[in-house]
Scaffold this active site. Sequence first.
Site, PDB file in Angstrom:
ATOM      1  CD  GLU A   1      -2.579  -2.841  -4.078  1.00 24.71           C
ATOM      2  OE1 GLU A   1      -3.759  -3.025  -3.725  1.00 24.71           O
ATOM      3  OE2 GLU A   1      -1.812  -2.118  -3.428  1.00 24.71           O
TER       4      GLU A   1
ATOM      5  CG  HIS B   1      -5.345  -2.584  -0.309  1.00 31.29           C
ATOM      6  ND1 HIS B   1      -4.442  -2.162  -1.263  1.00 31.29           N
ATOM      7  CD2 HIS B   1      -5.114  -1.829   0.790  1.00 31.29           C
ATOM      8  CE1 HIS B   1      -3.700  -1.186  -0.765  1.00 31.29           C
ATOM      9  NE2 HIS B   1      -4.091  -0.965   0.477  1.00 31.29           N
TER      10      HIS B   1
ATOM     11  CB  SER C   1      -0.971  -0.038   1.192  1.00 35.09           C
ATOM     12  OG  SER C   1      -1.979   0.935   1.057  1.00 35.09           O
TER      13      SER C   1
END
Length: 294
Positions: A199, A264, A101
């Site tokens: 992502e 995620h 992330s």
Amino acid sequence: MAVVAPSGPVPDERLSAGLDILRGWDLDPVVAPHTLDRHPGFDYLAGTDADRAADFQAAWCDPSVSAVLCARGGYGVQRMVDLLDWDAIRAAGPKVFVGFSDITALHEAFASRAGLVTLHGPMAAGVDFIKNTRAQEHLRATLFAPESVRTITAAEGSTALVPGRARGVVLGGCLCLLAAELGHPHARPSARGALLCLEDVGEETYRLDRYLTQLLRAGWLDGVAGILLGSWAQCESYESVRALLVDRLGGLGVPMVEEFGFGHEEGALTIPFGVTAELDAEAGTLTLDEPALV
């Protein structure tokens, strides 16, 4: 193993649960001093930039620490990464580093400033880690039996958007962070020759469009060898996201696989960055030339 918080604030109870899992692996997780801090002015940060950087620096340069695991993502790495002493980090030698992330900015920094392999994987206080056996076991295998995960198989339901095989160095992470890195003097100049993992989370489709278009306009995607697409959790309908990914990336003409199983999502796979591998889009496999950790 040191546990640090370079980004957002860390929930105490989730961190405790994650530490229990790590101890169950016969690891000795040591929590950095400012991991549970809160920034005095911005509640989306885990402590001040200086304190988060100091924790990270001390952990990496401590000879008794062999691995550094991030507690969570959120936002904040870009505020602290340039406060790190990269000469000292390089001198401390290679260690295991895990996160994803917002931690994408640290993966990129380790690649460009230290040339080290890092692991895009679950974090100590992440719900996707503490409540999912598959995520736990894949990270554990990567850490303790890396030869057993030389071939990483995509999640069930993964399909090739563009068939074919490609070879290159694996890199990438969170799309918005890769776009935000453009223009930094230490940023990677392009993804040429790479197997690019992408992502993101919680983004409207037009924002994803903006990030991809920015990377395309900047020439950052010129010459990319192949693309692995992970999760798009809390984004708009996957049908709209999928259509966008095909629209923006399909024209590159390189092997591309969707829903590979990282990012995620529950049961997220651990993906090594900085290693050379082969992608088989139709088979849904990523085969590393050598184990991620040696």
